[in-house]
Scaffold this motif. Sequence first.
Motif, PDB file in Angstrom:
ATOM      1  N   THR A  76     124.451 -21.508 -61.197  1.00 65.93           N
ATOM      2  CA  THR A  76     125.074 -20.539 -60.302  1.00 65.93           C
ATOM      3  C   THR A  76     124.029 -19.814 -59.464  1.00 65.93           C
ATOM      4  O   THR A  76     124.211 -19.585 -58.261  1.00 65.93           O
ATOM      5  CB  THR A  76     125.887 -19.510 -61.106  1.00 65.93           C
ATOM      6  OG1 THR A  76     126.866 -20.185 -61.890  1.00 65.93           O
ATOM      7  CG2 THR A  76     126.566 -18.506 -60.177  1.00 65.93           C
ATOM      8  N   ILE A  77     122.907 -19.469 -60.106  1.00 60.54           N
ATOM      9  CA  ILE A  77     121.805 -18.824 -59.381  1.00 60.54           C
ATOM     10  C   ILE A  77     121.259 -19.747 -58.302  1.00 60.54           C
ATOM     11  O   ILE A  77     121.002 -19.330 -57.165  1.00 60.54           O
ATOM     12  CB  ILE A  77     120.690 -18.410 -60.360  1.00 60.54           C
ATOM     13  CG1 ILE A  77     121.156 -17.222 -61.208  1.00 60.54           C
ATOM     14  CG2 ILE A  77     119.404 -18.057 -59.614  1.00 60.54           C
ATOM     15  CD1 ILE A  77     120.152 -16.785 -62.252  1.00 60.54           C
ATOM     16  N   LEU A  78     121.117 -21.039 -58.634  1.00 61.48           N
ATOM     17  CA  LEU A  78     120.631 -22.007 -57.650  1.00 61.48           C
ATOM     18  C   LEU A  78     121.589 -22.117 -56.465  1.00 61.48           C
ATOM     19  O   LEU A  78     121.162 -22.219 -55.306  1.00 61.48           O
ATOM     20  CB  LEU A  78     120.443 -23.377 -58.308  1.00 61.48           C
ATOM     21  CG  LEU A  78     119.366 -23.475 -59.399  1.00 61.48           C
ATOM     22  CD1 LEU A  78     119.319 -24.889 -59.960  1.00 61.48           C
ATOM     23  CD2 LEU A  78     118.005 -23.094 -58.839  1.00 61.48           C
ATOM     24  N   SER A 134     118.411 -10.780 -57.448  1.00 62.20           N
ATOM     25  CA  SER A 134     117.733 -11.595 -56.436  1.00 62.20           C
ATOM     26  C   SER A 134     117.592 -13.024 -56.958  1.00 62.20           C
ATOM     27  O   SER A 134     116.672 -13.319 -57.736  1.00 62.20           O
ATOM     28  CB  SER A 134     116.350 -11.004 -56.113  1.00 62.20           C
ATOM     29  OG  SER A 134     115.687 -11.754 -55.135  1.00 62.20           O
ATOM     30  N   PRO A 135     118.489 -13.930 -56.594  1.00 60.26           N
ATOM     31  CA  PRO A 135     118.498 -15.280 -57.165  1.00 60.26           C
ATOM     32  C   PRO A 135     117.182 -16.040 -56.995  1.00 60.26           C
ATOM     33  O   PRO A 135     116.695 -16.660 -57.941  1.00 60.26           O
ATOM     34  CB  PRO A 135     119.636 -15.979 -56.402  1.00 60.26           C
ATOM     35  CG  PRO A 135     120.516 -14.874 -55.954  1.00 60.26           C
ATOM     36  CD  PRO A 135     119.612 -13.714 -55.677  1.00 60.26           C
ATOM     37  N   PHE A 136     116.610 -15.982 -55.793  1.00 64.35           N
ATOM     38  CA  PHE A 136     115.389 -16.761 -55.563  1.00 64.35           C
ATOM     39  C   PHE A 136     114.226 -16.243 -56.402  1.00 64.35           C
ATOM     40  O   PHE A 136     113.447 -17.017 -56.947  1.00 64.35           O
ATOM     41  CB  PHE A 136     115.000 -16.734 -54.080  1.00 64.35           C
ATOM     42  CG  PHE A 136     113.728 -17.485 -53.793  1.00 64.35           C
ATOM     43  CD1 PHE A 136     113.711 -18.865 -53.801  1.00 64.35           C
ATOM     44  CD2 PHE A 136     112.538 -16.801 -53.546  1.00 64.35           C
ATOM     45  CE1 PHE A 136     112.543 -19.564 -53.552  1.00 64.35           C
ATOM     46  CE2 PHE A 136     111.366 -17.497 -53.302  1.00 64.35           C
ATOM     47  CZ  PHE A 136     111.363 -18.884 -53.301  1.00 64.35           C
ATOM     48  N   VAL A 182     114.415 -14.640 -59.290  1.00 62.32           N
ATOM     49  CA  VAL A 182     114.678 -15.040 -60.677  1.00 62.32           C
ATOM     50  C   VAL A 182     114.294 -16.497 -60.896  1.00 62.32           C
ATOM     51  O   VAL A 182     113.639 -16.843 -61.886  1.00 62.32           O
ATOM     52  CB  VAL A 182     116.164 -14.818 -61.030  1.00 62.32           C
ATOM     53  CG1 VAL A 182     116.504 -15.438 -62.387  1.00 62.32           C
ATOM     54  CG2 VAL A 182     116.486 -13.333 -61.046  1.00 62.32           C
ATOM     55  N   PHE A 183     114.687 -17.355 -59.973  1.00 63.50           N
ATOM     56  CA  PHE A 183     114.365 -18.780 -60.088  1.00 63.50           C
ATOM     57  C   PHE A 183     112.856 -19.007 -60.089  1.00 63.50           C
ATOM     58  O   PHE A 183     112.325 -19.735 -60.933  1.00 63.50           O
ATOM     59  CB  PHE A 183     115.011 -19.542 -58.928  1.00 63.50           C
ATOM     60  CG  PHE A 183     114.564 -20.975 -58.818  1.00 63.50           C
ATOM     61  CD1 PHE A 183     115.038 -21.937 -59.688  1.00 63.50           C
ATOM     62  CD2 PHE A 183     113.648 -21.355 -57.832  1.00 63.50           C
ATOM     63  CE1 PHE A 183     114.618 -23.260 -59.591  1.00 63.50           C
ATOM     64  CE2 PHE A 183     113.231 -22.662 -57.728  1.00 63.50           C
ATOM     65  CZ  PHE A 183     113.710 -23.618 -58.608  1.00 63.50           C
ATOM     66  N   PHE A 184     112.170 -18.374 -59.160  1.00 63.76           N
ATOM     67  CA  PHE A 184     110.715 -18.548 -59.058  1.00 63.76           C
ATOM     68  C   PHE A 184     110.011 -18.071 -60.318  1.00 63.76           C
ATOM     69  O   PHE A 184     109.143 -18.764 -60.860  1.00 63.76           O
ATOM     70  CB  PHE A 184     110.195 -17.790 -57.840  1.00 63.76           C
ATOM     71  CG  PHE A 184     108.722 -17.950 -57.602  1.00 63.76           C
ATOM     72  CD1 PHE A 184     108.229 -19.011 -56.854  1.00 63.76           C
ATOM     73  CD2 PHE A 184     107.811 -17.049 -58.132  1.00 63.76           C
ATOM     74  CE1 PHE A 184     106.866 -19.168 -56.633  1.00 63.76           C
ATOM     75  CE2 PHE A 184     106.452 -17.188 -57.916  1.00 63.76           C
ATOM     76  CZ  PHE A 184     105.976 -18.250 -57.173  1.00 63.76           C
ATOM     77  N   LEU A 185     110.384 -16.883 -60.820  1.00 63.46           N
ATOM     78  CA  LEU A 185     109.724 -16.314 -61.995  1.00 63.46           C
ATOM     79  C   LEU A 185     110.056 -17.102 -63.257  1.00 63.46           C
ATOM     80  O   LEU A 185     109.206 -17.254 -64.142  1.00 63.46           O
ATOM     81  CB  LEU A 185     110.141 -14.847 -62.174  1.00 63.46           C
ATOM     82  CG  LEU A 185     109.706 -13.883 -61.069  1.00 63.46           C
ATOM     83  CD1 LEU A 185     110.169 -12.472 -61.376  1.00 63.46           C
ATOM     84  CD2 LEU A 185     108.189 -13.899 -60.896  1.00 63.46           C
ATOM     85  N   ARG A 186     111.268 -17.606 -63.339  1.00 62.97           N
ATOM     86  CA  ARG A 186     111.642 -18.417 -64.504  1.00 62.97           C
ATOM     87  C   ARG A 186     110.820 -19.695 -64.553  1.00 62.97           C
ATOM     88  O   ARG A 186     110.321 -20.086 -65.606  1.00 62.97           O
ATOM     89  CB  ARG A 186     113.140 -18.720 -64.431  1.00 62.97           C
ATOM     90  CG  ARG A 186     113.682 -19.433 -65.664  1.00 62.97           C
ATOM     91  CD  ARG A 186     113.818 -20.919 -65.433  1.00 62.97           C
ATOM     92  NE  ARG A 186     114.431 -21.595 -66.532  1.00 62.97           N
ATOM     93  CZ  ARG A 186     114.527 -22.915 -66.620  1.00 62.97           C
ATOM     94  NH1 ARG A 186     114.041 -23.689 -65.657  1.00 62.97           N
ATOM     95  NH2 ARG A 186     115.082 -23.483 -67.667  1.00 62.97           N
ATOM     96  N   GLN A 187     110.668 -20.350 -63.411  1.00 66.47           N
ATOM     97  CA  GLN A 187     109.863 -21.576 -63.364  1.00 66.47           C
ATOM     98  C   GLN A 187     108.404 -21.277 -63.701  1.00 66.47           C
ATOM     99  O   GLN A 187     107.749 -22.040 -64.400  1.00 66.47           O
ATOM    100  CB  GLN A 187     109.964 -22.215 -61.981  1.00 66.47           C
ATOM    101  CG  GLN A 187     111.361 -22.666 -61.599  1.00 66.47           C
ATOM    102  CD  GLN A 187     111.944 -23.649 -62.595  1.00 66.47           C
ATOM    103  OE1 GLN A 187     112.812 -23.294 -63.392  1.00 66.47           O
ATOM    104  NE2 GLN A 187     111.473 -24.873 -62.560  1.00 66.47           N
TER     105      GLN A 187
END
Length: 276
Positions: free
Chosen positions: A109-111, A148-150, A152-157
């Motif tokens: 969903t975030i993606l 902030s989806p992007f 979150v995605f960047f930090l998770r990776q």
Amino acid sequence: MKSKKRVITITIYSLLILLALISIVPFYMMIINATRENKEIIMGFSFLPGSSLIDNYKTMMDYVNIWAGFRNSLIISVAVTLLSGYFSALTAFGFAVYNFKGKNFLFITILLLMMVPGQLGLIGFYELNKVLGFLDTYIPLIVPSIASPFVVFFLRQYLSTTLHPALLEAARMDGAGELKIFHTIALPIMMPAVATMSIFTFIGSWNNYIVPLVILFSPEKYTLPVLMGFLKGSQVAQNLGSMYLGIAISVVPIMIAFLFFSKYIISSISAGSIKG
């Protein structure tokens, strides 16, 4: 062989210097033109500054309070950057460390949310804030930055490639709680990535034009981009030097942000590449 390598090195450095000059020249032109009067600017570019800086400043201030807009933009951008950095790091920590039901669905969903332009929901966003009574306040400009989806995605990776599970197990064996583990272990590890995202978050918030234009109605609450938009439609637009001066003032914080935090971009990229 050495001479060939030297030629390649000189060529690379020459190209880098050329690219640096190409990048610097527009900013230099902007600053120089901010000190010149109309007829001098129309006649063409000069590498030497003019003597009309004070006159241009007075003309600009007669129509807009540029420093009030500067203050408003700074308050909003700093608040957005801090909230986005902390809560996105906390969310990324949850996705990277824990296994829970619906985790993959939420991450997908975030993606998907990353791919949706924010302008599509602008009308609904306006109506929601109208119902909540948040129009003409900074709340709609600051609070949504928590999600902030992007980021979150960047930090998770980033965290998935740098945080070893053994560190978490050792901390838990020592009796550390999950929030303490996040603040003492995960957050320091993520700091280069958080700093990197904070730069882009700050710049995005500083340059945000359409949302403040829709949400804010009081001139004293306008952000700098909104004030610059009004500046273009006023009598000041006829004074090119004042326009260049206003643009120069609005660009300074972005240049400072890159100047002091660009090393974190390099460190976060290199950390991920070394791990991979």
